[in-house]
Motif scaffolding. Sequence first.
Motif, short mmCIF file in Angstrom:
data_model
loop_
_atom_site.label_atom_id
_atom_site.label_comp_id
_atom_site.label_asym_id
_atom_site.label_seq_id
_atom_site.Cartn_x
_atom_site.Cartn_y
_atom_site.Cartn_z
N GLU A 130 0.83 -1.20 0.00
CA GLU A 130 0.00 0.00 0.00
C GLU A 130 0.87 1.26 0.00
OE1 GLU A 130 -3.15 2.40 2.92
OE2 GLU A 130 -2.50 0.37 3.44
N TYR A 131 1.97 1.24 0.77
CA TYR A 131 2.83 2.41 0.83
C TYR A 131 3.72 2.53 -0.40
CZ TYR A 131 1.17 4.49 5.00
OH TYR A 131 0.35 5.16 5.87
N CYS A 132 4.05 1.42 -1.03
CA CYS A 132 4.72 1.50 -2.33
C CYS A 132 3.84 2.25 -3.32
CB CYS A 132 5.01 0.09 -2.87
SG CYS A 132 6.27 -0.81 -1.97
N ASP A 133 2.56 1.92 -3.32
CA ASP A 133 1.61 2.57 -4.22
C ASP A 133 1.48 4.06 -3.90
OD1 ASP A 133 -0.71 2.24 -6.24
OD2 ASP A 133 -1.67 3.21 -4.53
N LYS A 134 1.39 4.39 -2.61
CA LYS A 134 1.22 5.79 -2.21
C LYS A 134 2.41 6.65 -2.59
CE LYS A 134 -1.94 5.24 1.71
NZ LYS A 134 -2.13 5.45 3.17
N PHE A 135 3.62 6.04 -2.59
CA PHE A 135 4.81 6.84 -2.85
C PHE A 135 5.38 6.63 -4.25
CE2 PHE A 135 4.17 7.55 1.51
CZ PHE A 135 4.82 8.73 1.81
N GLY A 136 4.58 6.01 -5.13
CA GLY A 136 4.91 5.98 -6.56
C GLY A 136 5.85 4.88 -7.00
N LEU A 137 6.17 3.94 -6.11
CA LEU A 137 7.02 2.83 -6.53
C LEU A 137 6.21 1.83 -7.34
CD1 LEU A 137 9.01 2.40 -3.21
CD2 LEU A 137 9.89 3.31 -5.37
N GLY A 138 6.79 1.36 -8.44
CA GLY A 138 6.04 0.48 -9.34
C GLY A 138 5.11 1.24 -10.26
N LYS A 139 5.31 2.56 -10.37
CA LYS A 139 4.50 3.39 -11.25
C LYS A 139 5.40 4.26 -12.11
CE LYS A 139 0.51 3.97 -8.18
NZ LYS A 139 -0.38 4.99 -7.54
N THR A 140 4.90 4.66 -13.27
CA THR A 140 5.65 5.62 -14.08
C THR A 140 5.62 6.98 -13.38
OG1 THR A 140 3.67 6.04 -15.39
CG2 THR A 140 5.25 4.44 -16.27
N THR A 141 6.65 7.77 -13.63
CA THR A 141 6.81 9.05 -12.93
C THR A 141 6.22 10.23 -13.69
OG1 THR A 141 8.94 9.53 -13.97
CG2 THR A 141 8.98 8.21 -11.95
N GLY A 142 5.93 10.03 -14.99
CA GLY A 142 5.43 11.13 -15.81
C GLY A 142 6.49 11.84 -16.60
N ILE A 143 7.75 11.41 -16.46
CA ILE A 143 8.86 12.04 -17.17
C ILE A 143 8.64 11.96 -18.69
CG2 ILE A 143 10.39 10.03 -17.42
CD1 ILE A 143 12.63 11.85 -16.24
N GLU A 144 9.14 12.96 -19.44
CA GLU A 144 8.84 13.04 -20.87
C GLU A 144 9.70 12.12 -21.72
OE1 GLU A 144 8.39 17.35 -19.20
OE2 GLU A 144 9.75 15.68 -18.96
N LEU A 145 9.81 10.89 -21.32
CA LEU A 145 10.54 9.85 -22.06
C LEU A 145 9.83 8.53 -21.80
CD1 LEU A 145 14.28 10.65 -21.15
CD2 LEU A 145 13.24 10.95 -23.40
N ALA A 146 10.06 7.56 -22.69
CA ALA A 146 9.57 6.21 -22.40
C ALA A 146 10.24 5.72 -21.11
CB ALA A 146 9.89 5.28 -23.55
N GLU A 147 9.48 5.08 -20.22
CA GLU A 147 10.06 4.63 -18.97
C GLU A 147 9.38 3.34 -18.51
OE1 GLU A 147 9.27 7.00 -15.48
OE2 GLU A 147 7.42 7.82 -16.33
N SER A 148 10.08 2.61 -17.68
CA SER A 148 9.53 1.39 -17.10
C SER A 148 8.71 1.73 -15.86
CB SER A 148 10.67 0.44 -16.71
OG SER A 148 10.17 -0.64 -15.94
N SER A 149 7.64 0.97 -15.64
CA SER A 149 6.85 1.15 -14.42
C SER A 149 7.44 0.37 -13.26
CB SER A 149 5.40 0.72 -14.65
OG SER A 149 5.34 -0.65 -15.00
#
Length: 241
Positions: free
Chosen positions: A75-94
């Motif tokens: 739950e805290y991984c999800d809240k703090f953006g781990l395992g998610k894309t960051t929104g950076i303007e390049l292709a990125e891994s989740s």
Amino acid sequence: TFKMTTTMAAMENDVVGQYETVVDKGKFEKVTPSPKCWIYPSAHGAENVMNAIADSCNYFFYDIGRRMGIEALDEYCDKFGLGKTTGIELAESSGTVASPEEREAAGGEWHPGDVLQTAIGQSDNLFTPAQISSYISTVLNKGKRYRLHLIKEVADYDTGEVIMQKEPEVISDNPISDSTFDAVKEGMRQVVADGTAAKVFGNSELKVGGKTGTAEVSDGKDNVLFTGFAPYDDPQIVVAV
């Protein structure tokens, strides 16, 4: 570098208090097979949250991970953006957040002891440096996560007129308590003052905070990590290398 997530999840769920101690005995024998602290056959002894972050004490995080369980940690991984894309303007891994569902989807089997490895950042966890930077920034913003970006603004070459400007964008806001924030930040200060990164930062004129990390990979060669922020009293910059 993951252990601050485990700290936040445990403290916010009242699994461990800021000054509660866990005695590192070297080998964690509450599960079989028994994982070891990274300094085994030595041990860190009695550690509170701040000491455990400074020393990167596996035993401490094994213990609070076992007591907390994988659901609260994820739950805290999800809240703090781990395992998610960051929104950076390049292709990125989740990336990947370790969980029973993730393991089963990959054709494997989840075991009770897997939460211990997850709690120290190992197991199936896979995160990018951008995600780590984003998550540390979110910690320092006390739970407010911003979209990462590379472009601040675009200006007309001839006139200098700004034709596009990036505005800060909050993706999520999951506040953490003052005691949790203070414990994590102080632990990261201790890392560079007298903990695992003290040899590098111990004499630094600039007061900073940080966390070392060792990502184990199958061929035996570790990926060595460091994430940090500065200045300590008024954080402006986060790095992950």
